[in-house]
Motif scaffolding. Structure first.
Motif, PDB file in Angstrom:
ATOM      1  N   ALA A  52       0.838  -1.207   0.000  1.00  0.00           N
ATOM      2  CA  ALA A  52       0.000   0.000   0.000  1.00  0.00           C
ATOM      3  C   ALA A  52       0.875   1.259   0.000  1.00  0.00           C
ATOM      4  CB  ALA A  52      -0.919  -0.018   1.219  1.00  0.00           C
ATOM      5  N   ASP A  53       1.950   1.239   0.795  1.00  0.00           N
ATOM      6  CA  ASP A  53       2.867   2.386   0.805  1.00  0.00           C
ATOM      7  C   ASP A  53       3.536   2.562  -0.565  1.00  0.00           C
ATOM      8  OD1 ASP A  53       2.266   2.856   3.434  1.00  0.00           O
ATOM      9  OD2 ASP A  53       4.005   1.760   4.221  1.00  0.00           O
ATOM     10  N   GLU A  54       3.914   1.462  -1.174  1.00  0.00           N
ATOM     11  CA  GLU A  54       4.540   1.538  -2.501  1.00  0.00           C
ATOM     12  C   GLU A  54       3.585   2.139  -3.534  1.00  0.00           C
ATOM     13  OE1 GLU A  54       4.846  -0.046  -6.504  1.00  0.00           O
ATOM     14  OE2 GLU A  54       3.836  -1.291  -5.008  1.00  0.00           O
ATOM     15  N   LYS A  55       2.309   1.757  -3.458  1.00  0.00           N
ATOM     16  CA  LYS A  55       1.322   2.301  -4.395  1.00  0.00           C
ATOM     17  C   LYS A  55       1.078   3.790  -4.120  1.00  0.00           C
ATOM     18  CE  LYS A  55      -1.111  -2.039  -5.300  1.00  0.00           C
ATOM     19  NZ  LYS A  55      -0.758  -2.038  -6.744  1.00  0.00           N
ATOM     20  N   ARG A  56       1.064   4.159  -2.844  1.00  0.00           N
ATOM     21  CA  ARG A  56       0.861   5.564  -2.498  1.00  0.00           C
ATOM     22  C   ARG A  56       2.013   6.428  -3.016  1.00  0.00           C
ATOM     23  NH1 ARG A  56       2.840   8.316   1.564  1.00  0.00           N
ATOM     24  NH2 ARG A  56       3.572   6.397   2.578  1.00  0.00           N
ATOM     25  N   LEU A  57       3.244   5.930  -2.842  1.00  0.00           N
ATOM     26  CA  LEU A  57       4.394   6.672  -3.351  1.00  0.00           C
ATOM     27  C   LEU A  57       4.359   6.775  -4.873  1.00  0.00           C
ATOM     28  CD1 LEU A  57       7.215   5.242  -1.055  1.00  0.00           C
ATOM     29  CD2 LEU A  57       6.333   7.582  -1.066  1.00  0.00           C
ATOM     30  N   LYS A  58       3.893   5.721  -5.502  1.00  0.00           N
ATOM     31  CA  LYS A  58       3.805   5.739  -6.967  1.00  0.00           C
ATOM     32  C   LYS A  58       2.793   6.791  -7.435  1.00  0.00           C
ATOM     33  CE  LYS A  58       4.811   4.010 -11.061  1.00  0.00           C
ATOM     34  NZ  LYS A  58       3.928   4.797 -11.908  1.00  0.00           N
TER      35      LYS A  58
END
Length: 257
Positions: A52-58
């Motif tokens: 979820a954090d990776e998607k948010r950063l993306k």
């Protein structure tokens, strides 16, 4: 102090021995699988948060890149309109978003690498749990087979004790003795009942049956038939001799006259 240490060691040894004896392999294996599955659930939650954090950063990275493109378009529009001052401000904003997008790019790449690594670890953990579950079933099957073999060996060891068989033979002998005594009592009761006539007829029937069996055997062997033929021949010779003697007597009588 040394005495207390020895007492503590002794207590630990006894407790460990009790725990070891109380351990049931099947229950322990089932509990281990449950613990592994619980760890898998927790790991999935952690991986989900990382993803979820990776998607948010993306999304933030994409947003900053889009802002940079938009301000570049605005700077180009200002240049066409002859407003270099606005073009400079637009390019300044574009640079800010470019700088932010560079930071988000680094963070997103690091987060993506961590998420990918966690995904691989999660797959490995899931594979190990499935393998452990299969091994658990095999181990439980081996445990049950060992228990069955142990039970059979204990049963066979119990049967090897001859005392049970000796007792069985003694009981069989006692029962045979009781049956013999019962038959003897019945014979005595019949002998003193006063009904000797029925017993005599029974004996006669037995003798008659034995004679008939003997005659049948002799007839089968041809012994009785030869004897009868010999007796018949002897009787015929006797009759012929008598007739001859009578004839001679008649002749003698006629000569006298």
């Amino acid at each position: 102090m040394g005495l207390f240490n020895r007492i503590g060691t002794l207590l630990k040894a006894n407790i460990n021995d009790l725990i070891s004896r109380a351990e049931d392999p099947e229950k322990i294996l089932n509990q281990l699988i449950l613990d592994m599955k619980e760890q898998l659930i927790q790991a999935k939650k952690q991986v989900a948060v990382t993803i979820a954090d990776e998607k948010r950063l993306k999304k933030q990275l994409d947003n900053e890149l889009q802002q940079a493109r938009d301000w570049e378009k605005k700077a180009m529009m200002a240049v066409r309109a002859g407003r270099d001052d606005l073009a400079r401000e637009a390019l300044s904003r574009k640079k800010e978003h470019d700088d932010l997008s560079s930071e988000f790019q680094k963070q997103w790449e690091a987060q993506k690498a961590a998420a990918d690594k966690l995904r691989d670890s999660l797959r490995q953990l899931n594979s190990k749990i499935e393998e452990a579950s299969r091994k658990k079933n095999l181990l439980i099957a081996r445990k049950k087979r060992a228990e069955a073999q142990k039970t059979i060996q204990e049963t066979m060891s119990g049967l090897s004790d001859t005392s049970a068989f000796d007792a069985f033979d003694r009981m069989s002998g006692k029962i045979e003795q009781m049956e013999a005594e019962a038959e003897a009592s019945a014979e005595l009761a019949e002998g003193f009942s006063g009904d000797d006539l029925a017993a005599k007829f029974d004996a006669l029937e037995d003798d008659h049956g034995a004679d008939e069996a003997l005659m049948a055997l002799k007839a089968k062997m041809g012994v009785g038939a030869e004897k009868k033929e010999t007796q018949f021949d002897f009787e015929e010779e006797e009759a012929e001799e008598k007739e001859t003697v009578s004839a001679k007597r008649g002749t003698w009588d006629s000569d006298e006259f």
